[in-house]
Design a protein around this motif. Sequence first.
Motif, short mmCIF file in Angstrom:
data_model
loop_
_atom_site.label_atom_id
_atom_site.label_comp_id
_atom_site.label_asym_id
_atom_site.label_seq_id
_atom_site.Cartn_x
_atom_site.Cartn_y
_atom_site.Cartn_z
N ARG A 31 4.16 -0.38 -4.70
CA ARG A 31 5.24 -0.35 -3.89
C ARG A 31 6.63 -0.28 -4.70
NH1 ARG A 31 5.15 -5.90 -0.13
NH2 ARG A 31 6.36 -4.38 1.16
N LEU B 4 4.92 4.43 -1.72
CA LEU B 4 4.47 3.90 -0.32
C LEU B 4 5.62 4.44 0.59
CD1 LEU B 4 2.83 2.00 1.64
CD2 LEU B 4 4.59 0.44 1.22
N LEU C 116 -1.16 -1.16 3.31
CA LEU C 116 -1.25 -2.46 2.74
C LEU C 116 -2.26 -3.50 2.90
CD1 LEU C 116 2.53 -3.40 3.06
CD2 LEU C 116 1.27 -2.83 0.87
#
Length: 177
Positions: A64, A69, A95
Amino acid sequence: MLGWINIISAWAVPAMIAFIPLYAFMKKVPVYESFVDGAKDGFSTAIGIIPHLVGMMVAISVFRASGALEFFVGWMGPFLEKLHVPAEILPLGILRPLTGTGSLAFTTDLIKTYGPDSMIGRIASTVQGSTDTTLYVLTVYFGAVGIRNGRYALKVGLFSDVVGFVAAIMVCLLIFG
């Protein structure tokens, strides 16, 4: 019929909690001693899986924080738009196999931002219920029993997450779209 289902739902768990120790007592099983032995085993199992959980949490944080992402969502956005799939859902699909708490927090943010009756809110809720935290489950359970080679379980688990993610989107688009 619905009344009976509500009654059964309300009493199922308390009945099981009462039934199991009573049944064990009737069978002359030392209930408290068995519970304490199980708790001891559970404690050692929890200590044994901590390194696996820490490793997984570090990997998620790096994923992240690195911006990977956001990059992936930006790259897939135009493709998803052509399929009438909101790009805001894609991070949830990424996720969810990694972290239950993180994906629940993301779902909560989507619902706060777009509303529970929006298409995004409906898809997010359906994805949350249709997929599992595969990597977390493999980390905890395989780490607890010492399995080192889980490649087939990983492939099947991630494939089922993809199928659940796609099916949740398709069903929501079909029913609510």
